[in-house]
Design an enzyme around this catalytic site. Sequence first.
Site, mmCIF file in Angstrom:
data_model
loop_
_atom_site.group_PDB
_atom_site.id
_atom_site.type_symbol
_atom_site.label_atom_id
_atom_site.label_comp_id
_atom_site.label_asym_id
_atom_site.label_seq_id
_atom_site.Cartn_x
_atom_site.Cartn_y
_atom_site.Cartn_z
ATOM 1 N N ARG A 11 0.836 -1.201 0.000
ATOM 2 C CA ARG A 11 0.000 0.000 0.000
ATOM 3 C C ARG A 11 0.873 1.254 0.000
ATOM 4 N NH1 ARG A 11 -5.252 -0.008 2.102
ATOM 5 N NH2 ARG A 11 -4.903 1.833 3.382
ATOM 6 N N ARG B 14 9.638 5.934 -3.590
ATOM 7 C CA ARG B 14 9.982 6.780 -4.744
ATOM 8 C C ARG B 14 11.311 7.503 -4.522
ATOM 9 N NH1 ARG B 14 5.463 10.260 -2.569
ATOM 10 N NH2 ARG B 14 3.893 9.052 -3.671
ATOM 11 N N ARG C 229 -8.828 -6.894 13.296
ATOM 12 C CA ARG C 229 -8.011 -6.136 14.228
ATOM 13 C C ARG C 229 -8.867 -4.969 14.680
ATOM 14 N NH1 ARG C 229 -4.284 -6.942 17.854
ATOM 15 N NH2 ARG C 229 -2.704 -5.315 17.998
ATOM 16 N N ARG D 61 -0.383 5.972 16.090
ATOM 17 C CA ARG D 61 -0.307 7.332 15.561
ATOM 18 C C ARG D 61 -1.108 8.294 16.416
ATOM 19 N NH1 ARG D 61 -2.780 5.333 9.677
ATOM 20 N NH2 ARG D 61 -4.533 4.232 10.580
ATOM 21 N N GLU E 157 -4.282 6.582 18.610
ATOM 22 C CA GLU E 157 -4.855 5.359 18.024
ATOM 23 C C GLU E 157 -4.108 4.138 18.573
ATOM 24 O OE1 GLU E 157 -5.754 6.007 13.841
ATOM 25 O OE2 GLU E 157 -5.313 3.897 13.461
ATOM 26 N N TYR F 102 -9.823 -5.144 2.749
ATOM 27 C CA TYR F 102 -9.141 -3.947 3.268
ATOM 28 C C TYR F 102 -9.378 -2.815 2.265
ATOM 29 C CZ TYR F 102 -5.084 -1.640 5.601
ATOM 30 O OH TYR F 102 -4.239 -0.810 6.294
ATOM 31 N N ASP G 73 -10.342 0.897 0.828
ATOM 32 C CA ASP G 73 -10.367 2.319 1.120
ATOM 33 C C ASP G 73 -11.720 2.874 0.667
ATOM 34 O OD1 ASP G 73 -7.991 2.789 2.423
ATOM 35 O OD2 ASP G 73 -6.837 2.926 0.573
HETATM 36 P P1 FAD Z 1 -18.560 0.925 7.661
HETATM 37 O O1 FAD Z 1 -18.165 2.322 7.500
HETATM 38 O O2 FAD Z 1 -17.943 0.059 8.666
HETATM 39 O O3 FAD Z 1 -20.153 0.865 7.767
HETATM 40 C C1 FAD Z 1 -20.855 -0.279 8.148
HETATM 41 C C2 FAD Z 1 -22.043 0.182 8.978
HETATM 42 O O4 FAD Z 1 -22.878 -0.946 9.221
HETATM 43 C C3 FAD Z 1 -21.646 0.735 10.343
HETATM 44 O O5 FAD Z 1 -22.228 2.013 10.531
HETATM 45 C C4 FAD Z 1 -22.204 -0.278 11.331
HETATM 46 O O6 FAD Z 1 -22.646 0.299 12.536
HETATM 47 C C5 FAD Z 1 -23.366 -0.865 10.538
HETATM 48 N N1 FAD Z 1 -23.727 -2.228 10.957
HETATM 49 C C6 FAD Z 1 -22.898 -3.312 11.028
HETATM 50 N N2 FAD Z 1 -23.586 -4.385 11.453
HETATM 51 C C7 FAD Z 1 -24.859 -3.975 11.649
HETATM 52 C C8 FAD Z 1 -26.038 -4.617 12.099
HETATM 53 N N3 FAD Z 1 -26.036 -5.912 12.468
HETATM 54 N N4 FAD Z 1 -27.184 -3.903 12.188
HETATM 55 C C9 FAD Z 1 -27.202 -2.589 11.857
HETATM 56 N N5 FAD Z 1 -26.120 -1.923 11.427
HETATM 57 C C10 FAD Z 1 -24.960 -2.600 11.331
HETATM 58 N N6 FAD Z 1 -10.148 4.830 3.658
HETATM 59 C C11 FAD Z 1 -9.625 5.790 2.865
HETATM 60 O O7 FAD Z 1 -9.983 5.881 1.679
HETATM 61 N N7 FAD Z 1 -8.696 6.677 3.343
HETATM 62 C C12 FAD Z 1 -8.266 6.649 4.633
HETATM 63 O O8 FAD Z 1 -7.429 7.471 5.033
HETATM 64 C C13 FAD Z 1 -8.805 5.648 5.489
HETATM 65 N N8 FAD Z 1 -8.410 5.578 6.773
HETATM 66 C C14 FAD Z 1 -8.939 4.617 7.590
HETATM 67 C C15 FAD Z 1 -8.520 4.583 8.916
HETATM 68 C C16 FAD Z 1 -9.032 3.638 9.774
HETATM 69 C C17 FAD Z 1 -8.571 3.606 11.203
HETATM 70 C C18 FAD Z 1 -9.986 2.689 9.303
HETATM 71 C C19 FAD Z 1 -10.540 1.637 10.219
HETATM 72 C C20 FAD Z 1 -10.410 2.725 7.981
HETATM 73 C C21 FAD Z 1 -9.896 3.681 7.107
HETATM 74 N N9 FAD Z 1 -10.319 3.782 5.779
HETATM 75 C C22 FAD Z 1 -9.776 4.737 4.959
HETATM 76 C C23 FAD Z 1 -11.318 2.838 5.223
HETATM 77 C C24 FAD Z 1 -12.761 3.351 5.303
HETATM 78 O O9 FAD Z 1 -13.113 3.605 6.640
HETATM 79 C C25 FAD Z 1 -13.693 2.282 4.742
HETATM 80 O O10 FAD Z 1 -13.305 1.912 3.438
HETATM 81 C C26 FAD Z 1 -15.172 2.682 4.670
HETATM 82 O O11 FAD Z 1 -15.566 3.537 5.706
HETATM 83 C C27 FAD Z 1 -16.003 1.413 4.717
HETATM 84 O O12 FAD Z 1 -17.374 1.681 4.494
HETATM 85 P P2 FAD Z 1 -18.424 0.508 4.708
HETATM 86 O O13 FAD Z 1 -19.767 1.080 4.420
HETATM 87 O O14 FAD Z 1 -17.989 -0.696 3.996
HETATM 88 O O15 FAD Z 1 -18.303 0.113 6.258
HETATM 89 N N1 UDP Z 2 3.258 0.800 7.958
HETATM 90 C C1 UDP Z 2 4.473 0.784 8.614
HETATM 91 N N2 UDP Z 2 4.955 1.943 9.146
HETATM 92 C C2 UDP Z 2 4.285 3.119 9.056
HETATM 93 C C3 UDP Z 2 3.051 3.139 8.369
HETATM 94 C C4 UDP Z 2 2.562 1.955 7.840
HETATM 95 O O1 UDP Z 2 5.097 -0.255 8.736
HETATM 96 O O2 UDP Z 2 4.781 4.145 9.573
HETATM 97 C C5 UDP Z 2 2.751 -0.477 7.428
HETATM 98 C C6 UDP Z 2 1.847 -1.199 8.438
HETATM 99 O O3 UDP Z 2 2.017 -2.588 8.278
HETATM 100 C C7 UDP Z 2 0.469 -0.777 7.998
HETATM 101 C C8 UDP Z 2 0.640 -0.767 6.477
HETATM 102 O O4 UDP Z 2 1.961 -0.259 6.273
HETATM 103 O O5 UDP Z 2 -0.523 -1.683 8.440
HETATM 104 C C9 UDP Z 2 -0.360 0.071 5.716
HETATM 105 O O6 UDP Z 2 -0.267 1.401 6.178
HETATM 106 P P1 UDP Z 2 -1.448 2.447 6.010
HETATM 107 O O7 UDP Z 2 -0.965 3.764 6.515
HETATM 108 O O8 UDP Z 2 -1.945 2.355 4.623
HETATM 109 O O9 UDP Z 2 -2.520 1.840 7.013
HETATM 110 P P2 UDP Z 2 -3.974 2.314 7.471
HETATM 111 O O10 UDP Z 2 -4.050 3.799 7.288
HETATM 112 O O11 UDP Z 2 -4.929 1.541 6.618
HETATM 113 O O12 UDP Z 2 -4.003 1.905 8.898
#
Ligand code: FAD
Ligand code: UDP
Length: 377
Positions: free
Chosen positions: A175, A179, A252, A283, A303, A351, A353
């Site tokens: 991911r 560069r 996780r 972070r 986090e 996984y 985005d």
């Molecule tokens: P969710 O957003 O998980 O929505 C699912 C919904 O279903 C939830 O509201 C939940 O409450 C509901 N639900 C589940 N089970 C039930 C049930 N039984 N009954 C009723 N409701 C229910 N993506 C990016 O593009 N850029 C980023 O920088 C980025 N950072 C991230 C950082 C973190 C820490 C995490 C965890 C994810 C990140 N993502 C990022 C990914 C992004 O959050 C997801 O791709 C996106 O939000 C997923 O949308 P979704 O609708 O699939 O799931």
């Molecule tokens: N990662 C790492 N060091 C960093 C940032 C990321 O080793 O400082 C690795 C780690 O395994 C992480 C993966 O790269 O799970 C993907 O990072 P990303 O920032 O895309 O993770 P997310 O934002 O989805 O948590």
Amino acid sequence: MAATKEYDYLIVGSGLYGATFAYFARKVGKKCLVIDKRDHSGGNIFCRDEEGINVHAYGAHIFHTNDTGIWNFVNRFATFNRYTNSPVALSKGKLYNLPFNMNTFHQLWGVVTPEEAKQKIEEQTAPYAGKEPANLEEQALHLVGPDVYNALIREYTEKQWGKSARELPAFIIRRLPLRFTYDNNYFTDKYQGIPAGGYNKITEGLLEGIEVRLQQDFLADRDYFKSLADTVVYTGQLDAYFDFREGQLEYRSLRFEHKRLQTDNFQGNAVVNYSDAAVPYTRIIEHKHFEFGTQPHTVITYEYPETWTPGKECYYPVNDDTNMAIFRIYDQLAQAEEGVLFGGRLAEYRYYDMHQVIGSAMTAAGRIFGKDILDRH
Ligand code: FAD
Ligand code: UDP
């Protein structure tokens, strides 16, 4: 003749997948009910307003995509700013730029030109060349060698996932870009930014005119909910839908600790990674920097990665071989389940985005309602 049900679609989950699907269903005249077990809509992209600062309640979210259609689509609901994600990482008391670029190589080795950096990377990776990487550690050594791996990857990865890097799939580290320019942009995509006013603008815009009921758990009363609509769109945990009958998929989890501080600038950057195993969090996010905020106060979020146990939020699927074997069984059950569409990060166990979740929901909507609805709406 069977009685007509009240709704065409019951959409379980108001995150990006559920909201995007509901948006297109409504556009073709379908009656939708969206339910969510949380007390707010938006899923994991939900933002909470703290005196003018949009706090990313479930971790930092930066929108990025290469897909012009998806970029134009989200821009209908919000105006995106020019934010470019450029995290820094603190490792053994030294600060490094991410992703792995000329700044990082200069900070690590003192090299100045791309030629010097390439030579150094070649020396570092030579012992690992010519072998297909079988896990995250091998992939990282193959790509950047031991110095970068030991300073910035190994300890961070092992605390993030709670596993040895040798047990993790190689794709996770791919991911991150590598560069040989002085470019700290974490992503390589054509489009990137943060929606002005927070992500709720997007999910609320998608859900406009659609009935949403909060604090409703589909699994707690599935017969009732199924009786309401012809088709269910399910975006929750896949294994939970099938009562874990084929075993438990591993996730996780995370714990977020939010703090409001009376300072205008705590860390000078939206994202600072903590590489060392001795620091329990991965972070610290300072939310105001996503929108170039000038408020006199700030909000930061620590986090902490956590072991997932039933009842906790499932933030990341663990896509290793063992879990993927279980997933494939559930996936077959899902495909055979009549009247239910499974989608999103949890139900597809991917996984994803944000742009990928939108893409997946658009693909499903295009397949069901006809591809032209994606262009028309
Ligand atoms: P969710 O957003 O998980 O929505 C699912 C919904 O279903 C939830 O509201 C939940 O409450 C509901 N639900 C589940 N089970 C039930 C049930 N039984 N009954 C009723 N409701 C229910 N993506 C990016 O593009 N850029 C980023 O920088 C980025 N950072 C991230 C950082 C973190 C820490 C995490 C965890 C994810 C990140 N993502 C990022 C990914 C992004 O959050 C997801 O791709 C996106 O939000 C997923 O949308 P979704 O609708 O699939 O799931
Ligand atoms: N990662 C790492 N060091 C960093 C940032 C990321 O080793 O400082 C690795 C780690 O395994 C992480 C993966 O790269 O799970 C993907 O990072 P990303 O920032 O895309 O993770 P997310 O934002 O989805 O948590």
